[in-house]
Structures are given as structure tokens and as C-alpha cells.
Design a protein around this motif. Sequence first.
Motif, PDB file in Angstrom:
ATOM      1  N   ARG A  51       0.848  -1.190   0.000  1.00 13.05           N
ATOM      2  CA  ARG A  51       0.000   0.000   0.000  1.00 13.05           C
ATOM      3  C   ARG A  51       0.887   1.245   0.000  1.00 13.05           C
ATOM      4  NH1 ARG A  51      -5.330   0.796   2.076  1.00 13.05           N
ATOM      5  NH2 ARG A  51      -5.655   2.938   2.716  1.00 13.05           N
ATOM      6  N   LYS A 118     -13.330   2.569   2.241  1.00 14.55           N
ATOM      7  CA  LYS A 118     -12.527   1.778   1.297  1.00 14.55           C
ATOM      8  C   LYS A 118     -13.378   1.344   0.121  1.00 14.55           C
ATOM      9  CE  LYS A 118      -9.397  -0.319   4.629  1.00 14.55           C
ATOM     10  NZ  LYS A 118      -8.891  -1.593   5.160  1.00 14.55           N
ATOM     11  N   SER A 120     -13.001  -0.771  -3.788  1.00 13.25           N
ATOM     12  CA  SER A 120     -12.156  -1.605  -4.639  1.00 13.25           C
ATOM     13  C   SER A 120     -12.673  -1.519  -6.061  1.00 13.25           C
ATOM     14  CB  SER A 120     -12.192  -3.065  -4.187  1.00 13.25           C
ATOM     15  OG  SER A 120     -11.569  -3.224  -2.960  1.00 13.25           O
ATOM     16  N   CYS A 133      -5.074 -10.530  -3.402  1.00 18.03           N
ATOM     17  CA  CYS A 133      -5.777  -9.264  -3.171  1.00 18.03           C
ATOM     18  C   CYS A 133      -7.198  -9.470  -2.646  1.00 18.03           C
ATOM     19  CB  CYS A 133      -5.838  -8.449  -4.461  1.00 18.03           C
ATOM     20  SG  CYS A 133      -4.231  -7.938  -5.081  1.00 18.03           S
ATOM     21  N   TYR A 136      -8.270  -7.793   0.616  1.00 19.13           N
ATOM     22  CA  TYR A 136      -8.409  -6.334   0.531  1.00 19.13           C
ATOM     23  C   TYR A 136      -9.715  -5.960  -0.166  1.00 19.13           C
ATOM     24  CZ  TYR A 136      -3.485  -6.353   1.790  1.00 19.13           C
ATOM     25  OH  TYR A 136      -2.299  -6.571   2.427  1.00 19.13           O
ATOM     26  N   GLN A 139     -12.679  -6.402   2.175  1.00 26.53           N
ATOM     27  CA  GLN A 139     -12.769  -5.408   3.241  1.00 26.53           C
ATOM     28  C   GLN A 139     -13.376  -4.096   2.764  1.00 26.53           C
ATOM     29  OE1 GLN A 139      -8.732  -5.033   4.625  1.00 26.53           O
ATOM     30  NE2 GLN A 139      -8.760  -6.996   5.714  1.00 26.53           N
TER      31      GLN A 139
END
Length: 145
Positions: A51, A118, A120, A133, A136, A139
Motif C-alpha cells: 500500500r 474503502k 475496490s 488481493c 483487501y 474489506q
Amino acid sequence: MLVRCHRSRLSVWAVLCVLVLCWLYIFPVYRLRSDKEIVDEVLRQGQVWQRNQTDIDLFRKLLSECCDPRRMFAVTKQNSPMGKVLWYDGEFYHSHTVNNETYSLFVQETPLQRPLKKCSVVGNGGVLKHSGCGKYIDQADFVMR
């Protein structure tokens, strides 16, 4: 009397051009990578991905300055009135003018519930498979495909 023949000069240039094109065909300067090469590269980078908060903050700043993402994220009745031209596919020759038929399909206001911490963005290919991934993406408060 000396007579110059322009054809000989043209034929030399034609032969030279053909030779250059053949050379570029045999030894291309740029070639498209195969699917396997692309997947291998994504998998390799997925193993070393870290990150980068500095770039994340910069991207957020640039995005908020240019686009007003909270208001313009989705096509809504608020930001796309009748008669507005919507450009899509990243091209100026792909457009649609909002009319009665399309306007009725739009939601009243943006469907995003704020604040989103967040998000994506994922593609529809298999390049994320085995990338590590998934945790991530899971989340994220919002996933765009």
C-alpha cells in the motif's frame, strides 16, 4: 543531353520502404504481450504489492479537485437533466443525449452511502486469481466492477 529518370529514384525509395517494413515485421519495436505474460506479471506484482498511502492521498486530492466525485460518481436525475450530452467509453465520439426514455431510468440521487472508507475497483478478467488481493477487496465498503 542528360535525361534524369525520376522512376529510378522512386523505385529506390519504394525498395527502402519495403525493406524497413520487413525489418519491423521481423524485429518489431513494440509488440503486444501475450495473455500469459500479462497474467504472470500481475501475479508477480501481487506478491510484492504494498500500500502506498502517499499516492493514495495524492490521487484522492486530484480526483476531488477535478471531478467532484461525490456528486458525479453515478448518473442521476440531479446531475444529468434532460438534453444533457453524456460522453462515455472515454471517447468524444461516443455520446448519448438524455431523453425521456433514458431519464426515467436514472436514480434520483447517488446510490452511495457516505462516508465510504474503502473502495475496490476490479476487472472482469482472471488476473486477480491467486494474486492475494481478495482479502483487501472483501474489506471494501463498495466494490466497482
